[in-house]
Design a protein around this motif. Structure first.
Motif, short mmCIF file in Angstrom:
data_model
loop_
_atom_site.label_atom_id
_atom_site.label_comp_id
_atom_site.label_asym_id
_atom_site.label_seq_id
_atom_site.Cartn_x
_atom_site.Cartn_y
_atom_site.Cartn_z
N SER A 198 22.26 52.11 83.53
CA SER A 198 22.91 53.37 83.17
C SER A 198 21.97 54.56 83.26
N CYS A 199 20.76 54.40 82.71
CA CYS A 199 19.85 55.56 82.65
C CYS A 199 18.55 55.34 83.40
N GLY A 200 18.27 54.11 83.87
CA GLY A 200 17.06 53.85 84.62
C GLY A 200 15.84 53.58 83.76
N SER A 201 15.98 53.52 82.45
CA SER A 201 14.84 53.32 81.56
C SER A 201 14.22 51.94 81.75
N GLU A 202 12.87 51.88 81.57
CA GLU A 202 12.15 50.61 81.62
C GLU A 202 12.07 49.95 80.24
N LYS A 203 12.54 50.63 79.21
CA LYS A 203 12.43 50.11 77.85
C LYS A 203 13.57 49.12 77.58
#
Length: 212
Positions: A198-203
């Motif tokens: 959805s947002c591309g975060s690595e977390k």
């Protein structure tokens, strides 16, 4: 994120008709004098500062629609509040009435659908914004503002544009706040393994298997 996300809100004018009573009126097509329609459209691209708001009284009705149509054609997704039942339906109808070709497919993200899952006391944007401490809608005199706008009062028209722009800014704040809670948020952009679709975060967190 590589996806182009458009935030959108419209303001409309009421239809005008001859009626016999002040309540429980069944209006036939021959009683309609004016059909109503969109008077201004607020939109902005996610991540950009400028809020656009073309209107009937500045750009003219057809040019206003054309500008919004072109923006929607460039968008990968459009974010709105109750837009599936109102804003997008109204715009599609007006595009068709004025001879614009069908829009290419665009992903719709309706924040109202997400808000309804939170069990808040009320789901209206005027309630949810202050409740989440995101800001408020612009206060105005109610339907009197619409009457002044339709009568061509310049100050009222400027106020209507400000009202519409504030709705778009509030919508953006709401979208960013509730986005992590959207279980069915559409996939946007190119995402590598181990990144949020959805947002591309690595977390990311691994919590074991889930049966579907």
């Amino acid at each position: 994120m590589s996806a182009k996300v458009l935030l959108l809100d419209i303001e409309t004018r009421p239809a005008l008709a001859y009626v016999w009573r002040a309540y429980d009126e069944n209006i036939s097509p021959v009683q309609i004098v004016e059909h109503g329609g969109t008077i201004c459209v607020g939109y902005k691209w996610l991540g950009q500062k400028r809020v656009h708001c073309p209107s009937d009284w500045k750009e003219g009705h057809v040019e206003m629609l054309r500008e919004v149509y072109e923006a929607l054609c460039k968008a990968d997704a459009v974010v709105h509040f109750n837009g599936n039942r109102f804003d997008m339906k109204k715009l599609r109808g007006e595009f068709m009435l004025h001879g614009l070709p069908p829009m290419p497919p665009v992903t719709n993200i309706d924040c109202l659908k997400a808000v309804r899952k939170f069990g808040l006391f009320m789901n209206r944007l005027a309630y949810v914004g202050p409740r989440l401490e995101l800001g408020s809608k612009l206060e105005h005199e109610g339907f009197a503002l619409w009457k002044k706008v339709m009568n061509g009062e310049r100050a009222a028209q400027r106020r209507m544009v400000q009202y519409c722009k504030q709705d778009v800014l509030l919508l953006e704040e709401l979208y960013l706040r509730i986005k992590p809670h959207m279980e069915n948020h559409p996939y946007l952009g190119k995402v590598r393994p181990g990144h949020c679709p959805s947002c591309g975060s690595e977390k990311m967190q691994k919590r074991g298997p889930r049966r579907t």
